[in-house]
Motif scaffolding. Structure first.
Motif, PDB file in Angstrom:
ATOM      1  N   ALA A 222      27.781 -76.295   7.015  1.00  0.00           N
ATOM      2  CA  ALA A 222      29.011 -76.824   6.420  1.00  0.00           C
ATOM      3  C   ALA A 222      28.756 -77.742   5.218  1.00  0.00           C
ATOM      4  O   ALA A 222      29.461 -77.648   4.212  1.00  0.00           O
ATOM      5  CB  ALA A 222      29.828 -77.560   7.479  1.00  0.00           C
ATOM      6  N   PRO A 223      27.749 -78.657   5.261  1.00  0.00           N
ATOM      7  CA  PRO A 223      27.507 -79.497   4.080  1.00  0.00           C
ATOM      8  C   PRO A 223      27.191 -78.700   2.819  1.00  0.00           C
ATOM      9  O   PRO A 223      27.561 -79.108   1.720  1.00  0.00           O
ATOM     10  CB  PRO A 223      26.305 -80.347   4.508  1.00  0.00           C
ATOM     11  CG  PRO A 223      26.428 -80.438   5.991  1.00  0.00           C
ATOM     12  CD  PRO A 223      26.940 -79.093   6.406  1.00  0.00           C
ATOM     13  N   MET A 224      26.520 -77.553   2.983  1.00  0.00           N
ATOM     14  CA  MET A 224      26.245 -76.698   1.823  1.00  0.00           C
ATOM     15  C   MET A 224      27.540 -76.130   1.255  1.00  0.00           C
ATOM     16  O   MET A 224      27.701 -75.992   0.041  1.00  0.00           O
ATOM     17  CB  MET A 224      25.316 -75.555   2.241  1.00  0.00           C
ATOM     18  CG  MET A 224      23.946 -76.015   2.693  1.00  0.00           C
ATOM     19  SD  MET A 224      22.882 -76.490   1.316  1.00  0.00           S
ATOM     20  CE  MET A 224      22.383 -74.883   0.740  1.00  0.00           C
ATOM     21  N   GLN A 225      28.464 -75.812   2.138  1.00  0.00           N
ATOM     22  CA  GLN A 225      29.751 -75.286   1.695  1.00  0.00           C
ATOM     23  C   GLN A 225      30.574 -76.361   1.008  1.00  0.00           C
ATOM     24  O   GLN A 225      31.352 -76.074   0.098  1.00  0.00           O
ATOM     25  CB  GLN A 225      30.502 -74.716   2.898  1.00  0.00           C
ATOM     26  CG  GLN A 225      29.783 -73.534   3.549  1.00  0.00           C
ATOM     27  CD  GLN A 225      30.343 -73.170   4.909  1.00  0.00           C
ATOM     28  OE1 GLN A 225      31.242 -73.827   5.404  1.00  0.00           O
ATOM     29  NE2 GLN A 225      29.792 -72.128   5.513  1.00  0.00           N
ATOM     30  N   ILE A 229      32.699 -76.350  -2.533  1.00  0.00           N
ATOM     31  CA  ILE A 229      34.099 -76.780  -2.614  1.00  0.00           C
ATOM     32  C   ILE A 229      34.271 -77.864  -3.669  1.00  0.00           C
ATOM     33  O   ILE A 229      35.206 -77.823  -4.485  1.00  0.00           O
ATOM     34  CB  ILE A 229      34.583 -77.279  -1.238  1.00  0.00           C
ATOM     35  CG1 ILE A 229      34.625 -76.110  -0.241  1.00  0.00           C
ATOM     36  CG2 ILE A 229      35.960 -77.926  -1.355  1.00  0.00           C
ATOM     37  CD1 ILE A 229      34.870 -76.537   1.190  1.00  0.00           C
ATOM     38  N   ILE A 230      33.358 -78.834  -3.681  1.00  0.00           N
ATOM     39  CA  ILE A 230      33.422 -79.905  -4.685  1.00  0.00           C
ATOM     40  C   ILE A 230      33.291 -79.323  -6.083  1.00  0.00           C
ATOM     41  O   ILE A 230      33.994 -79.715  -7.017  1.00  0.00           O
ATOM     42  CB  ILE A 230      32.315 -80.954  -4.435  1.00  0.00           C
ATOM     43  CG1 ILE A 230      32.608 -81.721  -3.149  1.00  0.00           C
ATOM     44  CG2 ILE A 230      32.213 -81.923  -5.613  1.00  0.00           C
ATOM     45  CD1 ILE A 230      31.504 -82.683  -2.755  1.00  0.00           C
ATOM     46  N   ILE A 268      29.890 -86.011 -13.271  1.00  0.00           N
ATOM     47  CA  ILE A 268      29.054 -84.802 -13.139  1.00  0.00           C
ATOM     48  C   ILE A 268      27.674 -85.168 -12.590  1.00  0.00           C
ATOM     49  O   ILE A 268      27.126 -84.484 -11.713  1.00  0.00           O
ATOM     50  CB  ILE A 268      28.919 -84.082 -14.494  1.00  0.00           C
ATOM     51  CG1 ILE A 268      30.275 -83.513 -14.917  1.00  0.00           C
ATOM     52  CG2 ILE A 268      27.889 -82.953 -14.405  1.00  0.00           C
ATOM     53  CD1 ILE A 268      30.290 -82.968 -16.335  1.00  0.00           C
ATOM     54  N   GLY A 269      27.103 -86.257 -13.119  1.00  0.00           N
ATOM     55  CA  GLY A 269      25.782 -86.677 -12.653  1.00  0.00           C
ATOM     56  C   GLY A 269      25.776 -87.033 -11.178  1.00  0.00           C
ATOM     57  O   GLY A 269      24.858 -86.662 -10.434  1.00  0.00           O
ATOM     58  N   ILE A 274      24.227 -85.663  -5.624  1.00  0.00           N
ATOM     59  CA  ILE A 274      24.611 -85.497  -4.219  1.00  0.00           C
ATOM     60  C   ILE A 274      24.344 -84.058  -3.765  1.00  0.00           C
ATOM     61  O   ILE A 274      23.806 -83.818  -2.679  1.00  0.00           O
ATOM     62  CB  ILE A 274      26.094 -85.860  -4.014  1.00  0.00           C
ATOM     63  CG1 ILE A 274      26.303 -87.362  -4.224  1.00  0.00           C
ATOM     64  CG2 ILE A 274      26.565 -85.453  -2.616  1.00  0.00           C
ATOM     65  CD1 ILE A 274      27.762 -87.782  -4.246  1.00  0.00           C
ATOM     66  N   SER A 275      24.700 -83.113  -4.621  1.00  0.00           N
ATOM     67  CA  SER A 275      24.495 -81.693  -4.296  1.00  0.00           C
ATOM     68  C   SER A 275      23.018 -81.374  -4.135  1.00  0.00           C
ATOM     69  O   SER A 275      22.610 -80.692  -3.183  1.00  0.00           O
ATOM     70  CB  SER A 275      25.109 -80.815  -5.384  1.00  0.00           C
ATOM     71  OG  SER A 275      26.488 -81.070  -5.540  1.00  0.00           O
TER      72      SER A 275
END
Length: 314
Positions: A222-225, A229-230, A268-269, A274-275
């Motif tokens: 889920a965190p990857m998804q 989404i973000i 964006i940074g 976070i990603s």
């Protein structure tokens, strides 16, 4: 036979009473049983106390880790050691009411293969702890599709479910979710969480946060998804912002761009970092699985039936 699995970490003052209470209860109910303590690298006298207990109780066994591997590893070590037709996992501090074990066992006799203990109440906890627990289990329920709202590690598993869990090759596991995921004929028993009779909880705020992160990433993508989404939300945001800027430029009312550019770069940074952090965490999980190290290392066993059989053969 019923196997009662009890993970223990720095419970030297509690293991004796826990063994006595559970043993007497099951003897009164005439339930054939074995009690298996798993010493999770305790730094107090837990193992010395277990040596004394096992010396005078043939039905009590104990497994000692070479170091602290965590509660999840302790529960699976107990499942691997269990010889019973079914097994119950219960906390050593007796916050899980021992008499509920009898209810679970009777339901197993009726044909249920997984009997889950669900919390009717959580006992005395701080407001922050209750709020954090509620949010965590809400997230887990959405991520896994399994209702985790009142879930606990207190449950009975049939031998078929035990064998399936033991056969799973993954290193990082979330017992509470996996034991529901395996399926089989299931039912629930409600219980009220009791206060600890000895000592204090071993769970600090940091360890609870770490436990939550490890379990979410171990059982769900889920965190990857969330990263995707973000990204989609930000794309929509930038599309309308770009459209607004273009319209104002055509109308000759272009805004000063310095502030906008700085805000966009920071946004964006932040999202990018976070990603990358989430992706990196999953890569670390993959790396741990590829190494294929054991979930735990056992340094010593007490009243182990397999060792006794081998001695008899010799």
């Amino acid at each position: 036979m019923l196997s009662v699995i009890i993970p223990a970490y720095n419970e030297g003052g509690q293991v004796g009473k826990t063994n006595e209470v559970i043993g007497n209860l099951l003897n009164q109910e005439k339930i054939e049983h074995e009690i298996i303590f798993v010493n999770d690298g305790s730094s107090d006298d837990t193992w010395d106390r277990l040596n004394q207990i096992c010396e005078h109780n043939a039905s009590t066994r104990a497994v000692c880790f070479s170091r602290n591997f965590g509660k999840e590893a302790a529960m699976f070590a107990g499942l691997e050691a269990a010889d019973g037709d079914c097994a119950v996992i219960i906390d050593c501090d007796l916050q899980h009411p021992p008499e509920v074990i009898v209810k679970m066992y009777r339901l197993w006799e009726q044909g249920y293969e997984v009997v889950e203990g669900v919390k009717a109440s959580r006992g005395k906890e701080s407001f922050f702890h209750k709020l954090a627990a509620k949010r965590f289990y809400s997230l887990m329920s959405k991520a896994t599709g399994i209702d985790m709202a009142r879930a606990s590690d207190f449950k009975l598993l049939d031998r078929k479910a035990i064998d399936e869990l033991n056969a799973m090759p993954e290193r990082k596991v979330f017992f509470r979710a996996l034991s529901s995921w395996v399926g089989f004929k299931s039912t629930q028993v409600e219980f009220d969480v009791r206060e600890r009779e000895y000592g204090e909880s071993k769970w600090s705020l940091f360890s609870l946060i770490k436990y939550a992160i490890n379990n979410v990433t171990s059982f769900s993508a889920a965190p990857m998804q969330v990263v995707t989404i973000i990204g989609c939300i930000f794309f929509v945001f930038t599309f309308f912002l770009g459209l607004q800027t273009l319209i104002k430029y055509i109308l000759g009312k272009a805004l000063g761009g310095f502030t906008t550019v700085i805000i966009l770069q920071l946004l964006i940074g932040s999202i990018t970092m976070i990603s990358l952090g989430i992706i990196g965490y999953y890569l670390a999980k993959i790396y741990d699985e590829i190494k294929n190290r054991p979930r735990f290392i056992v340094s010593e066993k007490l009243n182990d039936k397999k060792d006794k059989k081998e001695e008899g053969q010799v």
